[in-house]
Design an enzyme around this catalytic site. Structure first.
Site, PDB file in Angstrom:
ATOM      1  N   SER A  42       5.584  27.718 -22.459  1.00  0.00           N
ATOM      2  CA  SER A  42       4.148  27.773 -22.704  1.00  0.00           C
ATOM      3  C   SER A  42       3.712  26.384 -23.143  1.00  0.00           C
ATOM      4  O   SER A  42       3.777  26.032 -24.320  1.00  0.00           O
ATOM      5  CB  SER A  42       3.842  28.800 -23.805  1.00  0.00           C
ATOM      6  N   HIS A 146       7.068  33.891 -22.627  1.00  0.00           N
ATOM      7  CA  HIS A 146       8.479  33.912 -23.034  1.00  0.00           C
ATOM      8  C   HIS A 146       9.232  35.137 -22.535  1.00  0.00           C
ATOM      9  O   HIS A 146      10.456  35.191 -22.638  1.00  0.00           O
ATOM     10  CB  HIS A 146       8.589  33.875 -24.568  1.00  0.00           C
ATOM     11  N   GLU A 155       3.924  35.682 -29.625  1.00  0.00           N
ATOM     12  CA  GLU A 155       4.926  35.768 -30.696  1.00  0.00           C
ATOM     13  C   GLU A 155       4.376  36.537 -31.892  1.00  0.00           C
ATOM     14  O   GLU A 155       3.280  36.239 -32.371  1.00  0.00           O
ATOM     15  CB  GLU A 155       5.347  34.363 -31.167  1.00  0.00           C
ATOM     16  N   GLU A 196      13.221  33.079 -26.873  1.00  0.00           N
ATOM     17  CA  GLU A 196      13.526  32.630 -28.226  1.00  0.00           C
ATOM     18  C   GLU A 196      14.343  33.638 -29.029  1.00  0.00           C
ATOM     19  O   GLU A 196      14.483  33.506 -30.239  1.00  0.00           O
ATOM     20  CB  GLU A 196      12.230  32.289 -28.967  1.00  0.00           C
ATOM     21  N   ASP A 232       1.637  33.851 -32.833  1.00  0.00           N
ATOM     22  CA  ASP A 232       1.273  32.812 -31.876  1.00  0.00           C
ATOM     23  C   ASP A 232       0.622  33.536 -30.713  1.00  0.00           C
ATOM     24  O   ASP A 232       1.303  34.193 -29.915  1.00  0.00           O
ATOM     25  CB  ASP A 232       2.500  32.030 -31.401  1.00  0.00           C
ATOM     26  N   GLU A 277      -1.508  31.020 -34.699  1.00  0.00           N
ATOM     27  CA  GLU A 277      -1.394  29.842 -33.837  1.00  0.00           C
ATOM     28  C   GLU A 277      -2.102  30.073 -32.513  1.00  0.00           C
ATOM     29  O   GLU A 277      -1.992  31.155 -31.918  1.00  0.00           O
ATOM     30  CB  GLU A 277       0.089  29.551 -33.601  1.00  0.00           C
ATOM     31  N   ASP A 304      -1.728  24.319 -31.509  1.00  0.00           N
ATOM     32  CA  ASP A 304      -0.563  23.824 -30.761  1.00  0.00           C
ATOM     33  C   ASP A 304      -1.056  23.240 -29.453  1.00  0.00           C
ATOM     34  O   ASP A 304      -1.168  22.017 -29.313  1.00  0.00           O
ATOM     35  CB  ASP A 304       0.430  24.959 -30.530  1.00  0.00           C
ATOM     36  N   LYS A 329       5.573  19.138 -32.482  1.00  0.00           N
ATOM     37  CA  LYS A 329       6.696  19.218 -31.557  1.00  0.00           C
ATOM     38  C   LYS A 329       6.951  17.806 -31.032  1.00  0.00           C
ATOM     39  O   LYS A 329       6.166  17.311 -30.209  1.00  0.00           O
ATOM     40  CB  LYS A 329       6.372  20.158 -30.388  1.00  0.00           C
ATOM     41  N   HIS A 357      10.216  24.332 -32.996  1.00  0.00           N
ATOM     42  CA  HIS A 357      11.132  24.300 -31.859  1.00  0.00           C
ATOM     43  C   HIS A 357      10.353  24.510 -30.571  1.00  0.00           C
ATOM     44  O   HIS A 357       9.126  24.611 -30.570  1.00  0.00           O
ATOM     45  CB  HIS A 357      12.207  25.382 -32.018  1.00  0.00           C
ATOM     46  N   SER A 359      10.700  26.858 -26.629  1.00  0.00           N
ATOM     47  CA  SER A 359      11.370  28.052 -26.096  1.00  0.00           C
ATOM     48  C   SER A 359      12.683  27.704 -25.407  1.00  0.00           C
ATOM     49  O   SER A 359      13.643  28.478 -25.453  1.00  0.00           O
ATOM     50  CB  SER A 359      10.442  28.793 -25.132  1.00  0.00           C
ATOM     51  N   LYS A 380       8.909  26.571 -37.439  1.00  0.00           N
ATOM     52  CA  LYS A 380       9.162  27.604 -36.432  1.00  0.00           C
ATOM     53  C   LYS A 380      10.509  27.325 -35.792  1.00  0.00           C
ATOM     54  O   LYS A 380      10.698  26.280 -35.156  1.00  0.00           O
ATOM     55  CB  LYS A 380       8.065  27.597 -35.366  1.00  0.00           C
TER      56      LYS A 380
END
Length: 403
Positions: A42, A146, A155, A196, A232, A277, A304, A329, A357, A359, A380
């Site tokens: 993503s 994911h 998430e 994940e 998320d 998020e 994000d 990130k 992190h 995925s 995360k």
């Protein structure tokens, strides 16, 4: 002592079985650092460019490595990262690839720390870092990009905000993950795992909320400290720009922007969400600002895809009051120096910086040190899985060494 004498690049596996870039940096005094780039599924529209690993390695060997070997000092992170930017020559690392750049950047940081005989977090953050440790956000139910045929929201995160230590928080997230599995079994819902390691059952968002809320409550009673709940949404993946609506396929519901803001605000109230998020599209600063005005005093509204660890986009958000947190990130922006700049800008303006992190991960644990070095409130990392527990176990070690 930290003069770079060799940079090696190779392809290695990530957690999805895809290839990614790994870098080794060696110095004249025997310092050594190794790091590997993660990869996202993503991804934000404005992220730095990840090139196919073979191409990224070839371009980095031609353009960047000759400028580093015998010229750069691994102990000077900004010098290394400036050389990487100059060697690439673009704003988005589209020539050597952000995957090769971030692998070299992180490996150089580790080599510099190795020469000093200091832990990486101390090398990154300085001797006088703060005394707090990040709360790990554990992905326990997931869908979106994911996992196929699962929840629309990407998430559902356990957030052990009351944990007295990192270790307590890590084990609490693992317990919530296991309890979710038990509750799914009781309901007769089979579930595999997503990218994940989160459970990815074929249920809608409403049932996922019920299950994760119940699991967090059960574990909270067992451990005796508060376990919050986060999301998320990854709303950019739900947003149809032509129709100007957010499409939730599992329920057949779609919402316009005002309805999406109302929906998320209601979720914050109903579930006491401590973290949300990407609740809105990555281009909608105004909607982020409206939601932040409504619930930002009670929860983190984290950008994000909105910010992509980019200081220019973060400045736009700050000017418009969009969000009150940024996800960090390093591979989104290409170097550790750029990631640090985003963290510093966020902190100066009252935004929380949450280290994350991707995925597609490796066993590299650099982000654990980055989160500690910068006093990030959250990290995360996922809840289970070898590439996730690599970060979690490193956090436990760092905390143990600090006691």
């Amino acid at each position: 002592m930290t003069l770079v004498t060799e940079v090696r690049l190779r392809e290695v596996l990530d957690s999805r079985g895809n290839s990614t870039v790994e870098a080794d940096v060696l110095t004249e005094s025997g310092g050594f650092g190794r790091a590997a780039a993660p990869s996202g599924a993503s991804t934000g529209e404005y992220e730095a460019i990840e090139r196919p690993p073979g191409e990224a390695i070839a371009e980095a060997r031609e353009r960047a490595v000759p400028r580093l070997v015998g010229e750069a000092y691994a102990g000077n992170q900004r010098e290394v990262d400036a050389i990487l930017r100059a060697a690439d020559g673009t704003d988005d690392f589209s020539e050597i690839g952000a995957n090769s750049a971030v692998a070299i950047s992180m490996a150089a940081a580790k080599a510099g720390a190795d020469v000093l005989g200091a832990p990486l977090f101390q090398h990154l953050g300085g001797t006088f870092r703060g005394n707090s440790f990040p709360i790990p956000l554990g992905n326990v139910v997931g869908g979106g990009e994911h996992a196929a045929d699962a929840t629309d929201i990407q998430e559902f995160l356990a957030a052990p905000v009351g944990a007295p230590s990192v270790a307590d928080a890590v084990f609490a997230n693992a317990a919530v993950h296991a309890t979710v599995a038990d509750l799914l079994e009781e309901r007769g819902e089979p579930a595999g795992k997503g990218d994940e390691g989160a459970w990815a059952p074929s249920i809608d968002d409403g049932e996922a909320f019920e299950i994760v809320d119940e699991a967090a409550s059960i574990v909270e009673d067992e451990v005796g400290f508060e376990i919050g709940f986060g999301l998320d949404v990854a709303a950019a993946e739900l947003y149809d720009a032509d129709a100007e609506r957010y499409a939730y396929e599992s329920t057949g519901v779609d919402r316009d922007t005002d309805e999406q803001i109302d929906y998320v605000a209601e979720l914050v109230d109903e579930y006491d969400l401590v973290y949300v998020e990407d609740p809105l599209d990555e281009n909608d600063y105004d909607a982020f600002a409206d939601l932040t005005d409504r619930v930002g005093d009670r929860t983190l509204i984290c950008g994000d895809d909105l910010f992509v660890t980019n200081t220019e986009r973060l400045r736009d958000g700050i000017d418009r009051g969009a969000a009150n947190a940024i996800l960090i990130k390093p591979n989104q922006i290409g170097t550790l120096s750029d990631a640090f700049d985003a963290i510093e800008l966020a902190r100066e303006n009252g935004y929380a910086a949450v280290v994350s992190h991707r995925s597609g991960e490796t066993e590299d644990a650099t982000i654990a040190h980055l989160a500690v070095a910068t006093d990030a409130p959250f990290i995360k990392t996922g809840a289970v899985g070898g590439e996730r527990t690599a970060k979690l176990n490193e956090l436990i070690r760092i905390e143990d060494d600090a006691i």
